[in-house]
Scaffold this active site. Structure first.
Site, PDB file in Angstrom:
ATOM      1  N   CYS A  86      76.478  82.262 -93.880  1.00 49.24           N
ATOM      2  CA  CYS A  86      76.260  82.379 -92.134  1.00 49.24           C
ATOM      3  C   CYS A  86      76.836  82.755 -91.765  1.00 49.24           C
ATOM      4  O   CYS A  86      77.822  83.989 -91.752  1.00 49.24           O
ATOM      5  CB  CYS A  86      75.415  80.744 -91.789  1.00 49.24           C
ATOM      6  SG  CYS A  86      74.697  80.763 -90.961  1.00 49.24           S
ATOM      7  N   HIS A 194      71.726  79.111 -96.189  1.00 48.49           N
ATOM      8  CA  HIS A 194      72.607  78.203 -96.460  1.00 48.49           C
ATOM      9  C   HIS A 194      72.019  76.997 -98.125  1.00 48.49           C
ATOM     10  O   HIS A 194      70.989  76.079 -97.742  1.00 48.49           O
ATOM     11  CB  HIS A 194      72.424  76.952 -95.601  1.00 48.49           C
ATOM     12  CG  HIS A 194      73.475  77.334 -94.202  1.00 48.49           C
ATOM     13  ND1 HIS A 194      74.643  76.813 -94.010  1.00 48.49           N
ATOM     14  CD2 HIS A 194      72.792  78.525 -93.047  1.00 48.49           C
ATOM     15  CE1 HIS A 194      75.156  77.452 -92.464  1.00 48.49           C
ATOM     16  NE2 HIS A 194      73.821  77.730 -92.113  1.00 48.49           N
ATOM     17  N   GLU A 196      73.914  75.329 -99.130  1.00 49.58           N
ATOM     18  CA  GLU A 196      74.861  74.226 -99.634  1.00 49.58           C
ATOM     19  C   GLU A 196      73.620  72.886 -99.454  1.00 49.58           C
ATOM     20  O   GLU A 196      73.293  72.237 -99.398  1.00 49.58           O
ATOM     21  CB  GLU A 196      76.174  74.199 -99.193  1.00 49.58           C
ATOM     22  CG  GLU A 196      75.752  74.106 -97.104  1.00 49.58           C
ATOM     23  CD  GLU A 196      76.068  75.622 -96.995  1.00 49.58           C
ATOM     24  OE1 GLU A 196      75.712  75.135 -95.617  1.00 49.58           O
ATOM     25  OE2 GLU A 196      75.408  76.064 -97.766  1.00 49.58           O
TER      26      GLU A 196
END
Length: 217
Positions: A86, A194, A196
């Site tokens: 990002c 994302h 994660e």
């Protein structure tokens, strides 16, 4: 195997990345304050999401001058693995490690949703666990995620197999549905989604886990 996570003033996903690497994958993780320059002992460096330096002037425009990123340039040139997520992707384009730019979403709104994705290339170690044409779903959360580049740059990305991920349903107007790209060597990956946030079933899926597990290889 030790992972570095860069922390800028305004970063807000650094602890999410640390949870994914330490909590889910049991990888030793070192937080790197933006003023640090010592990357010795690190096997990979992650630039997390957020709003580095408040995203003043332009997303990533100030972060590119951080001392830690001058060391990152040398780290990447020697084959060190770098992942920009990002805002981290935006920083990598400002730094010149990846081509193009991330601009305002086509609808001019902040977008926060799960995005269907297709793996376009497994040339990079980051995506080899998925296989070509694999489908996955990762969260996105950005206001400036529209990838743009010149026609010549786009052709280079296509010819060099540097387009790593494409959106299944383009949410922001990115050229060629691009969600993530690599450098020609494949050791640097930038993406807007994302991974994660998709490593633990408790937080809504595990499609991002294989990307971060590449750090174990």
């Amino acid at each position: 195997m030790t992972i570095g996570v860069v922390v800028f003033p305004g970063s807000n996903c650094d602890r999410d990345v640390q949870w994914a690497t330490e909590g889910c994958l049991n990888l030793p993780t070192r937080r790197l304050w933006h003023e640090e320059t010592d990357l010795s002992g690190l096997d990979a460096v992650v630039l997390p999401g957020g709003f580095s330096y408040g995203d003043y002037l332009r997303c990533g425009a100030i972060a590119r001058f951080a001392p830690v990123l001058q060391s990152l340039m040398d780290f990447a040139s020697k084959g060190g693995r770098v992942l920009g997520i990002c805002n981290g992707f935006q920083v990598l384009t400002e730094l010149g490690l990846l081509p193009g730019a991330l601009t305002r979403n086509q609808n001019l709104h902040f977008i926060c949703e799960d995005a269907p994705l297709h793996v376009s290339s497994t040339r990079t170690d980051w995506l080899k666990a998925y296989g070509n044409a694999a489908s996955l779903v990762l969260p996105i959360a950005h206001g400036e995620g529209r990838y743009q580049c010149s026609n010549d740059t786009l052709k280079q990305l296509q010819d060099q197999d540097c387009i790593a991920l494409r959106y299944g349903s383009n949410p922001n107007g990115s050229v060629d549905d691009i969600a993530g790209i690599t450098n020609p060597s494949g050791n640097v990956l930038g993406l807007m989604p994302h991974p994660e946030r998709a490593c633990d079933p408790a937080t809504g899926g595990t499609d991002g886990r294989s990307m971060l597990k590449a750090l174990l290889n």
